[in-house]
Design a protein around this motif. Structure first.
Motif, PDB file in Angstrom:
ATOM      1  N   TRP A 192      41.821  32.340  50.107  1.00 52.67           N
ATOM      2  CA  TRP A 192      42.622  32.605  48.909  1.00 52.67           C
ATOM      3  C   TRP A 192      41.785  32.399  47.662  1.00 52.67           C
ATOM      4  O   TRP A 192      41.810  33.207  46.734  1.00 52.67           O
ATOM      5  N   ARG A 193      41.062  31.281  47.636  1.00 52.96           N
ATOM      6  CA  ARG A 193      40.282  30.951  46.436  1.00 52.96           C
ATOM      7  C   ARG A 193      39.141  31.939  46.225  1.00 52.96           C
ATOM      8  O   ARG A 193      38.867  32.356  45.099  1.00 52.96           O
ATOM      9  N   LEU A 194      38.504  32.365  47.314  1.00 53.77           N
ATOM     10  CA  LEU A 194      37.437  33.352  47.200  1.00 53.77           C
ATOM     11  C   LEU A 194      37.964  34.690  46.685  1.00 53.77           C
ATOM     12  O   LEU A 194      37.333  35.349  45.870  1.00 53.77           O
ATOM     13  N   ARG A 195      39.125  35.068  47.175  1.00 48.98           N
ATOM     14  CA  ARG A 195      39.722  36.333  46.747  1.00 48.98           C
ATOM     15  C   ARG A 195      40.000  36.322  45.249  1.00 48.98           C
ATOM     16  O   ARG A 195      39.695  37.282  44.534  1.00 48.98           O
ATOM     17  N   ALA A 196      40.572  35.230  44.774  1.00 48.45           N
ATOM     18  CA  ALA A 196      40.872  35.120  43.346  1.00 48.45           C
ATOM     19  C   ALA A 196      39.600  35.179  42.509  1.00 48.45           C
ATOM     20  O   ALA A 196      39.559  35.823  41.459  1.00 48.45           O
ATOM     21  N   LEU A 214      46.085  42.846  40.158  1.00 50.83           N
ATOM     22  CA  LEU A 214      45.494  42.250  41.359  1.00 50.83           C
ATOM     23  C   LEU A 214      45.424  40.733  41.251  1.00 50.83           C
ATOM     24  O   LEU A 214      45.681  40.015  42.225  1.00 50.83           O
ATOM     25  N   SER A 215      45.074  40.222  40.080  1.00 51.53           N
ATOM     26  CA  SER A 215      45.045  38.768  39.888  1.00 51.53           C
ATOM     27  C   SER A 215      46.447  38.186  39.980  1.00 51.53           C
ATOM     28  O   SER A 215      46.653  37.101  40.545  1.00 51.53           O
ATOM     29  N   VAL A 274      36.655  36.599  43.360  1.00 48.56           N
ATOM     30  CA  VAL A 274      36.062  37.945  43.410  1.00 48.56           C
ATOM     31  C   VAL A 274      36.793  38.894  42.460  1.00 48.56           C
ATOM     32  O   VAL A 274      36.169  39.654  41.715  1.00 48.56           O
ATOM     33  N   ILE A 275      38.119  38.837  42.471  1.00 51.14           N
ATOM     34  CA  ILE A 275      38.882  39.692  41.556  1.00 51.14           C
ATOM     35  C   ILE A 275      38.563  39.332  40.110  1.00 51.14           C
ATOM     36  O   ILE A 275      38.328  40.206  39.270  1.00 51.14           O
ATOM     37  N   ARG A 276      38.525  38.027  39.822  1.00 52.78           N
ATOM     38  CA  ARG A 276      38.282  37.576  38.450  1.00 52.78           C
ATOM     39  C   ARG A 276      36.879  37.949  37.972  1.00 52.78           C
ATOM     40  O   ARG A 276      36.696  38.383  36.838  1.00 52.78           O
ATOM     41  N   GLN A 277      35.896  37.796  38.833  1.00 58.88           N
ATOM     42  CA  GLN A 277      34.512  37.990  38.415  1.00 58.88           C
ATOM     43  C   GLN A 277      34.020  39.426  38.561  1.00 58.88           C
ATOM     44  O   GLN A 277      33.037  39.805  37.928  1.00 58.88           O
ATOM     45  N   LEU A 278      34.689  40.219  39.397  1.00 61.03           N
ATOM     46  CA  LEU A 278      34.222  41.592  39.626  1.00 61.03           C
ATOM     47  C   LEU A 278      35.185  42.636  39.075  1.00 61.03           C
ATOM     48  O   LEU A 278      34.821  43.418  38.192  1.00 61.03           O
ATOM     49  N   VAL A 279      36.412  42.620  39.572  1.00 59.01           N
ATOM     50  CA  VAL A 279      37.350  43.684  39.214  1.00 59.01           C
ATOM     51  C   VAL A 279      37.696  43.673  37.729  1.00 59.01           C
ATOM     52  O   VAL A 279      37.852  44.725  37.109  1.00 59.01           O
ATOM     53  N   THR A 280      37.809  42.485  37.148  1.00 60.38           N
ATOM     54  CA  THR A 280      38.215  42.413  35.744  1.00 60.38           C
ATOM     55  C   THR A 280      37.036  42.497  34.779  1.00 60.38           C
ATOM     56  O   THR A 280      37.217  42.365  33.571  1.00 60.38           O
ATOM     57  N   ARG A 281      35.826  42.711  35.300  1.00 60.29           N
ATOM     58  CA  ARG A 281      34.638  42.821  34.448  1.00 60.29           C
ATOM     59  C   ARG A 281      34.045  44.214  34.609  1.00 60.29           C
ATOM     60  O   ARG A 281      33.327  44.496  35.590  1.00 60.29           O
ATOM     61  N   PRO A 282      34.325  45.129  33.689  1.00 60.22           N
ATOM     62  CA  PRO A 282      33.922  46.534  33.827  1.00 60.22           C
ATOM     63  C   PRO A 282      32.440  46.744  34.073  1.00 60.22           C
ATOM     64  O   PRO A 282      32.058  47.626  34.848  1.00 60.22           O
ATOM     65  N   SER A 283      31.584  45.957  33.448  1.00 58.22           N
ATOM     66  CA  SER A 283      30.148  46.173  33.615  1.00 58.22           C
ATOM     67  C   SER A 283      29.708  45.886  35.045  1.00 58.22           C
ATOM     68  O   SER A 283      28.915  46.640  35.634  1.00 58.22           O
ATOM     69  N   LEU A 284      30.207  44.804  35.634  1.00 58.63           N
ATOM     70  CA  LEU A 284      29.848  44.487  37.016  1.00 58.63           C
ATOM     71  C   LEU A 284      30.471  45.473  37.991  1.00 58.63           C
ATOM     72  O   LEU A 284      29.854  45.838  38.999  1.00 58.63           O
ATOM     73  N   LEU A 285      31.690  45.911  37.697  1.00 63.02           N
ATOM     74  CA  LEU A 285      32.347  46.883  38.563  1.00 63.02           C
ATOM     75  C   LEU A 285      31.572  48.194  38.573  1.00 63.02           C
ATOM     76  O   LEU A 285      31.424  48.841  39.623  1.00 63.02           O
ATOM     77  N   ALA A 286      31.039  48.593  37.415  1.00 58.26           N
ATOM     78  CA  ALA A 286      30.241  49.818  37.326  1.00 58.26           C
ATOM     79  C   ALA A 286      28.992  49.710  38.196  1.00 58.26           C
ATOM     80  O   ALA A 286      28.617  50.666  38.894  1.00 58.26           O
ATOM     81  N   VAL A 287      28.344  48.557  38.179  1.00 58.73           N
ATOM     82  CA  VAL A 287      27.157  48.343  39.011  1.00 58.73           C
ATOM     83  C   VAL A 287      27.525  48.426  40.489  1.00 58.73           C
ATOM     84  O   VAL A 287      26.824  49.064  41.295  1.00 58.73           O
ATOM     85  N   ALA A 288      28.631  47.791  40.865  1.00 60.68           N
ATOM     86  CA  ALA A 288      29.061  47.787  42.267  1.00 60.68           C
ATOM     87  C   ALA A 288      29.311  49.205  42.763  1.00 60.68           C
ATOM     88  O   ALA A 288      28.865  49.586  43.860  1.00 60.68           O
ATOM     89  N   PHE A 289      30.002  50.013  41.977  1.00 58.89           N
ATOM     90  CA  PHE A 289      30.286  51.383  42.404  1.00 58.89           C
ATOM     91  C   PHE A 289      29.037  52.258  42.369  1.00 58.89           C
ATOM     92  O   PHE A 289      28.910  53.191  43.168  1.00 58.89           O
TER      93      PHE A 289
END
Length: 427
Positions: free
Chosen positions: A106-110, A226-227, A112-127
């Protein structure tokens, strides 16, 4: 509702007290239908959350598992004669669990969403990396050599679900001209521009054809849904504040959303931020201007539509049908398109198993539900499966591949765009 103060505990108690334990929710709940276990029903989960909130039980792996298995599809809200707002109860229950010592997953999921999905710059790199993985042939090699089978179940599901990534569509910040009847703002969201930019393109074209100037704020980011579903309410609130600021600056008369899960969360910002002295009234006003794209378009007289020869079945996105109570509008639009034959599934509003990140967190149940959905879709003989949410689109795409169906998955707005046959100047 964080259950940190006596006022918040009283608010949760009032929500819990609505449940009279009648059992009408049982057959509406996908996990109860699949497993037949009371703790995996809405009624059972309400009992567990009540016991947790009042201190009668503490967090255990078994208790967390029953709450985690919930899809938060909110079909129980549609079935409930007492008006139990189960979505709010589950959000509070998960927040309570996360704060009192939730399992590591649960804690890891929260995080990952907080640090990746809600941060557009990191999400762009991931995709960007995922696009290289596909276009360089690495995905084909990994699958042929069986390397993907070595992944943990959650990552294996995520890899299997990934559609062919197109080049990222760039939704213009402004689209339309001075002759527009009004201005509407479009939510770009976090993953839609990477997974299904064609849906955004179609939505903009349809809105322009109806006479609107469309704006898309640059810095809106994730809506926080998601959060919120993961129990990370503070991150969800931070996302909501940022979204409100971005859209209020546009002066748009309506905020149009073509992702049902996002729209449902945004329509409930008033509840999410009800204790925020700065944003409470703004959140209420904002929520009143949010419209699902299908809901918004269905309220207009459509121009002449050209025929689209297709046999279509419609999958109700849970957060459109159950959270937003929008069922007729998508069918109204599909029936308005000449040439389309709409064939209903036996259970079109039963969850397909996507449910945000549920398919990754709970792959076994997700696949069971998806296979049931594909059997239902196959019986219709449809060659097009239409829906209203990117998560559903991705899940149904996977289902079509697994079942070997000769069918394509689209957003309802894409079929409408095709029927409008917009010329190149509008496109």
């Amino acid at each position: 509702m964080t259950v940190d103060t006596q006022t918040e505990r009283d608010a949760l108690a009032a929500e819990l007290a609505r449940c009279v334990r009648c059992g009408f929710c049982l057959q509406a709940c996908p996990t109860y239908v699949a497993l037949g276990r009371e703790p995996d029903s809405p009624r059972g989960r309400i009992h567990l959350i009540d016991a947790l909130a009042t201190g009668r039980v503490s967090i255990t792996d078994a208790l967390a598992d029953h709450l985690d298995l919930c899809l938060q599809c909110r079909a129980c809200e549609t079935a409930c004669p007492s008006g139990v707002r189960f979505g709010r109860i589950m959000e509070a229950g998960r927040a309570l669990t996360l704060r009192r010592g939730a399992p590591l997953s649960w804690r890891l999921r929260a995080v990952v969403i907080r640090q990746l999905v809600t941060r557009p710059s990191l999400l762009a790199v991931a995709f960007s990396l995922l696009r290289v993985y596909q276009r360089a042939g690495l995905q084909t090699i990994a699958r042929r050599l069986g390397l993907t089978r070595l992944l943990p179940a959650s990552l294996r599901m995520a890899e299997a679900s990934l559609p062919r990534l197109p080049r990222r569509g760039a939704v213009p910040e402004t689209s339309g001209d001075g002759d527009a009847v009004a201005t509407v703002a479009l939510l770009k969201g976090c993953v839609m521009p990477y997974l299904y930019p064609a849906t955004h393109d179609a939505t903009v074209r349809v809105l322009r054809r109806l006479g609107y100037r469309v704006v898309a704020p640059k810095d809106m980011g994730c809506c926080g849904a998601l959060s919120l579903h993961a129990g990370d309410l503070e991150t969800a609130r931070a996302c909501a504040r940022r979204v409100i600021d971005a859209f209020d600056a546009t002066g748009a008369q309506a905020i149009v959303v073509n992702a049902a899960g996002c729209g449902a969360a945004m329509k409930e910002y008033g509840h999410l931020l009800e204790d925020d002295p700065v944003y409470a009234s703004r959140a209420d006003a904002f929520a009143g201007r949010v419209r699902d794209a299908i809901e918004f378009i269905a309220g207009h007289e459509l121009p002449s539509l050209r025929p689209v020869a297709a046999t279509v079945t419609y999958q109700d996105s849970c957060h459109l049908a159950h959270a937003q109570q929008i069922r007729d509008a998508p069918r109204q639009l599909l029936r308005a398109i000449p040439g389309i034959e709409l064939r209903e599934m036996d259970a079109p509003d039963r969850c397909c198993g996507s449910a945000g990140v549920y398919s990754i967190a709970r792959p076994e149940m997700s696949i069971w539900l998806l296979d049931e959905k594909m059997r239902d879709a196959r019986r219709t003989g449809a060659t097009v499966i239409a829906t209203a949410n990117p998560g559903c689109m991705m899940q149904l795409d996977l289902g079509v591949r697994r079942a070997g169906l000769d069918a394509r998955v689209v957003h309802v707005v894409e079929l409408l765009d095709e029927a409008m046959n917009l010329d190149d100047a509008v496109r």
